[in-house]
Design an enzyme around this catalytic site. Structure first.
Site, short mmCIF file in Angstrom:
data_model
loop_
_atom_site.label_atom_id
_atom_site.label_comp_id
_atom_site.label_asym_id
_atom_site.label_seq_id
_atom_site.Cartn_x
_atom_site.Cartn_y
_atom_site.Cartn_z
CB CYS A 42 -36.98 7.27 44.71
SG CYS A 42 -36.53 8.56 43.67
CG ASP A 44 -31.49 9.44 44.33
OD1 ASP A 44 -30.40 8.96 44.48
OD2 ASP A 44 -31.96 10.37 44.54
NE ARG A 46 -28.72 10.90 45.87
CZ ARG A 46 -29.18 12.21 46.02
NH1 ARG A 46 -28.45 12.92 46.42
NH2 ARG A 46 -30.22 12.56 45.50
CG HIS A 98 -34.84 9.74 48.65
ND1 HIS A 98 -34.00 10.66 48.23
CD2 HIS A 98 -35.56 9.40 47.22
CE1 HIS A 98 -34.13 10.84 46.84
NE2 HIS A 98 -34.93 10.16 46.28
CB CYS A 101 -37.11 12.81 46.65
SG CYS A 101 -37.76 11.94 45.02
#
Ligand code: CO
Length: 213
Positions: A42, A44, A46, A98, A101
């Protein structure tokens, strides 16, 4: 001061640290890359691929998009997979989702965000497919977590069904496709225990799905 000056400074000190521990690090890398793994994860911020598995530049080939989706008409993702498998000869493809999400959550909640809704449509399909299983889960967070896991598993199957992997397996090239999920809360990866290494594995996977439904 340049608004991004701090990033450029950080880069300078990072490159200097790398050179001090391994003087020929960048020279070697400039000549070739030979990663053993392709990471599909992803976007993302993080979930930074290299960092969470402790790999250096040159060790992990990476493709990231919102909610780690593998779509059969996405030439960006397909090109990455083809290059990784046919040129770089990676041995493992890791699809890593994750928990928590945002993309998966948006699909589950039916939020309207714009163009991305079309992208998230693919996750809605996963939700529809497993609606019965997910609706049996009482806790809302747990529902989201499960959809995050199921999304990874579906994308693993999508990777395996690409012509690229099908051809690779047919010619006897060893490529294992794995499904993992990362927890932002504790920084740990969990293996979802889907590992497909040949066409027979996909059949077994579909068979197991049929019998559990
Ligand atoms: Co995400």
């Amino acid at each position: 001061m340049h608004p991004l000056q701090n990033l450029l400074e950080k880069n300078k000190s990072w490159a200097a640290t790398m050179r001090s521990t391994q003087p020929d690090f960048f020279l070697k890398l400039s000549l070739q890359q030979s990663p053993e793994y392709l990471w599909i994860g992803c976007s993302d911020s993080r979930v930074p691929a290299n960092e969470i598995v402790g790999l250096l530049p040159g060790e992990l080939f990476v493709h990231r998009n919102v909610a780690n989706v593998v779509v059969h008409t996405d030439f960006n993702c397909l090109s990455v997979i083809e290059y990784a498998v046919e040129r770089l000869q990676v041995k493992h493809i890791i699809v890593c989702g994750h928990y928590g999400c945002g993309g998966v959550q948006a699909a589950l909640k039916d939020n309207q965000l714009g163009l991305i809704d079309n992208w998230l449509r693919h996750i809605k399909e996963v939700w529809k497919k497993y609606e019965k299983e997910i609706s049996l889960i009482e806790d809302e967070h747990r529902q989201l977590d499960r959809l995050c896991e199921l999304n990874v598993i579906e994308q693993v199957v999508n990777v395996c069904n690409t012509t690229i992997i099908q051809k690779a397996w047919k010619r006897g090239q060893q490529v294992d496709v794995h499904g993992w999920i990362y927890s932002i809360q504790d920084g740990q990866l969990r293996d979802l225990n889907v590992q497909l290494s040949n066409s027979k594995d996909i059949e077994t996977f579909y068979e197991a799905e049929r019998t559990t439904k």
